[in-house]
Design a protein around this motif. Structure first.
Motif, PDB file in Angstrom:
ATOM      1  N   PRO A  77       0.793  -1.236   0.000  1.00 21.44           N
ATOM      2  CA  PRO A  77       0.000   0.000   0.000  1.00 21.44           C
ATOM      3  C   PRO A  77       0.828   1.291   0.000  1.00 21.44           C
ATOM      4  CG  PRO A  77      -0.877  -1.552   1.599  1.00 21.44           C
ATOM      5  CD  PRO A  77       0.446  -2.094   1.144  1.00 21.44           C
ATOM      6  N   SER A  78       2.128   1.198   0.120  1.00 20.16           N
ATOM      7  CA  SER A  78       2.955   2.408   0.116  1.00 20.16           C
ATOM      8  C   SER A  78       2.968   3.107  -1.244  1.00 20.16           C
ATOM      9  CB  SER A  78       4.377   2.082   0.557  1.00 20.16           C
ATOM     10  OG  SER A  78       4.996   1.204  -0.367  1.00 20.16           O
ATOM     11  N   SER A  79       2.573   2.410  -2.288  1.00 23.57           N
ATOM     12  CA  SER A  79       2.595   3.018  -3.627  1.00 23.57           C
ATOM     13  C   SER A  79       1.626   4.189  -3.751  1.00 23.57           C
ATOM     14  CB  SER A  79       2.283   1.957  -4.681  1.00 23.57           C
ATOM     15  OG  SER A  79       1.022   1.378  -4.443  1.00 23.57           O
ATOM     16  N   GLN A  80       0.589   4.230  -2.944  1.00 25.04           N
ATOM     17  CA  GLN A  80      -0.358   5.343  -3.025  1.00 25.04           C
ATOM     18  C   GLN A  80       0.325   6.662  -2.672  1.00 25.04           C
ATOM     19  OE1 GLN A  80      -1.160   2.332  -2.320  1.00 25.04           O
ATOM     20  NE2 GLN A  80      -3.086   1.901  -3.307  1.00 25.04           N
ATOM     21  N   THR A  81       1.296   6.620  -1.798  1.00 26.02           N
ATOM     22  CA  THR A  81       2.046   7.838  -1.478  1.00 26.02           C
ATOM     23  C   THR A  81       2.846   8.306  -2.688  1.00 26.02           C
ATOM     24  OG1 THR A  81       2.199   7.224   0.851  1.00 26.02           O
ATOM     25  CG2 THR A  81       3.793   8.834   0.052  1.00 26.02           C
ATOM     26  N   ILE A  82       3.439   7.368  -3.408  1.00 27.79           N
ATOM     27  CA  ILE A  82       4.212   7.716  -4.606  1.00 27.79           C
ATOM     28  C   ILE A  82       3.304   8.356  -5.654  1.00 27.79           C
ATOM     29  CG2 ILE A  82       5.588   6.780  -6.503  1.00 27.79           C
ATOM     30  CD1 ILE A  82       6.468   4.576  -4.429  1.00 27.79           C
ATOM     31  N   TYR A  83       2.131   7.758  -5.869  1.00 29.79           N
ATOM     32  CA  TYR A  83       1.180   8.347  -6.822  1.00 29.79           C
ATOM     33  C   TYR A  83       0.784   9.755  -6.386  1.00 29.79           C
ATOM     34  CZ  TYR A  83       0.605   3.441  -8.226  1.00 29.79           C
ATOM     35  OH  TYR A  83       0.821   2.156  -8.630  1.00 29.79           O
ATOM     36  N   GLY A  84       0.572   9.940  -5.092  1.00 32.16           N
ATOM     37  CA  GLY A  84       0.202  11.252  -4.568  1.00 32.16           C
ATOM     38  C   GLY A  84       1.289  12.294  -4.793  1.00 32.16           C
ATOM     39  N   ILE A  85       2.547  11.891  -4.641  1.00 38.37           N
ATOM     40  CA  ILE A  85       3.661  12.814  -4.878  1.00 38.37           C
ATOM     41  C   ILE A  85       3.673  13.259  -6.332  1.00 38.37           C
ATOM     42  CG2 ILE A  85       6.184  12.978  -5.024  1.00 38.37           C
ATOM     43  CD1 ILE A  85       6.270  11.130  -2.532  1.00 38.37           C
ATOM     44  N   VAL A  86       3.530  12.310  -7.247  1.00 37.43           N
ATOM     45  CA  VAL A  86       3.577  12.643  -8.677  1.00 37.43           C
ATOM     46  C   VAL A  86       2.401  13.540  -9.055  1.00 37.43           C
ATOM     47  CG1 VAL A  86       3.515  11.704 -11.014  1.00 37.43           C
ATOM     48  CG2 VAL A  86       4.874  10.566  -9.250  1.00 37.43           C
ATOM     49  N   VAL A  87       1.213  13.240  -8.548  1.00 36.75           N
ATOM     50  CA  VAL A  87       0.052  14.077  -8.855  1.00 36.75           C
ATOM     51  C   VAL A  87       0.250  15.478  -8.282  1.00 36.75           C
ATOM     52  CG1 VAL A  87      -2.431  14.405  -8.482  1.00 36.75           C
ATOM     53  CG2 VAL A  87      -1.550  12.149  -9.090  1.00 36.75           C
ATOM     54  N   MET A  88       0.757  15.576  -7.069  1.00 33.86           N
ATOM     55  CA  MET A  88       1.012  16.883  -6.473  1.00 33.86           C
ATOM     56  C   MET A  88       1.984  17.684  -7.335  1.00 33.86           C
ATOM     57  SD  MET A  88       3.085  17.931  -3.038  1.00 33.86           S
ATOM     58  CE  MET A  88       4.562  17.373  -3.858  1.00 33.86           C
ATOM     59  N   LEU A  89       3.060  17.063  -7.777  1.00 30.97           N
ATOM     60  CA  LEU A  89       4.033  17.758  -8.610  1.00 30.97           C
ATOM     61  C   LEU A  89       3.429  18.160  -9.957  1.00 30.97           C
ATOM     62  CD1 LEU A  89       7.219  15.660  -7.828  1.00 30.97           C
ATOM     63  CD2 LEU A  89       6.659  17.955  -7.000  1.00 30.97           C
ATOM     64  N   THR A  90       2.531  17.342 -10.473  1.00 26.91           N
ATOM     65  CA  THR A  90       1.872  17.653 -11.738  1.00 26.91           C
ATOM     66  C   THR A  90       0.899  18.827 -11.591  1.00 26.91           C
ATOM     67  OG1 THR A  90       2.048  15.336 -12.395  1.00 26.91           O
ATOM     68  CG2 THR A  90       0.490  16.684 -13.614  1.00 26.91           C
ATOM     69  N   LEU A  91       0.219  18.892 -10.475  1.00 26.54           N
ATOM     70  CA  LEU A  91      -0.740  19.974 -10.232  1.00 26.54           C
ATOM     71  C   LEU A  91      -0.071  21.271  -9.780  1.00 26.54           C
ATOM     72  CD1 LEU A  91      -3.623  18.101  -8.347  1.00 26.54           C
ATOM     73  CD2 LEU A  91      -3.612  18.873 -10.735  1.00 26.54           C
ATOM     74  N   ASN A  92       1.166  21.180  -9.324  1.00 25.52           N
ATOM     75  CA  ASN A  92       1.841  22.344  -8.753  1.00 25.52           C
ATOM     76  C   ASN A  92       2.078  23.417  -9.816  1.00 25.52           C
ATOM     77  OD1 ASN A  92       3.043  23.918  -6.852  1.00 25.52           O
ATOM     78  ND2 ASN A  92       4.968  22.782  -6.821  1.00 25.52           N
ATOM     79  N   ARG A  93       1.431  24.538  -9.640  1.00 26.15           N
ATOM     80  CA  ARG A  93       1.504  25.685 -10.557  1.00 26.15           C
ATOM     81  C   ARG A  93       0.992  26.907  -9.816  1.00 26.15           C
ATOM     82  NH1 ARG A  93      -1.893  23.102 -14.851  1.00 26.15           N
ATOM     83  NH2 ARG A  93      -1.036  21.320 -13.802  1.00 26.15           N
TER      84      ARG A  93
END
Length: 146
Positions: A56-72
């Protein structure tokens, strides 16, 4: 009123990592507790139980990538989109992490008594992971239009 709209945009940017991490924490905890209990009942194969409990730790990785993608830069125009994508994907990652942890805990429980079903017993956890991947891809695709 404009400040509230901007705050919602910022919440949307950081929600995927926060909610994904909470889901990972709860899921890894549930599966980890099952792994620890299994160590008392088996004489070998400890590593696979610990490995499954980390799924279940992969959900944190997905969250990091989405956060970086949304960061603007957050504006009144893009805040609603950032909020909707971030919060909804974050909730999906949260729920996915929790239920993947439960599926992993069940896989550990069954495989300690019947080791030959270990591979097939983690299939439900992989299916739950698939839904986290769907939410992840959904967020990446939509982030480009915000």
């Amino acid at each position: 009123m404009e400040h509230i709209v901007l705050i919602l945009g910022w919440i949307g940017i950081y929600s995927p990592i926060a909610l994904g991490a909470i889901g990972s924490i709860l899921g890894c905890s549930k599966a980890g507790q099952a792994a620890i209990g299994a160590l008392l009942d088996v004489d070998s194969g400890y590593g696979r139980y610990i490995g499954v409990s980390a799924m279940p730790s992969s959900q944190t990785i997905y969250g990091i990538v989405v956060m970086l993608t949304l960061n603007r830069p957050v504006t009144v125009e893009n805040s609603p989109g950032l909020f909707a994508i971030g919060v909804l994907v974050g909730i999906a990652l949260l729920v996915s992490g929790i239920y993947q942890g439960k599926a992993c805990a069940s896989a550990i429980q069954v495989s300690k008594n019947k080791p030959e079903v270990f591979g097939i017993s983690i299939a439900p956890a992989a299916i739950v992971e698939g839904f986290a991947v769907f939410a992840f891809v959904f967020a990446l695709v939509l982030a480009g239009s915000v």
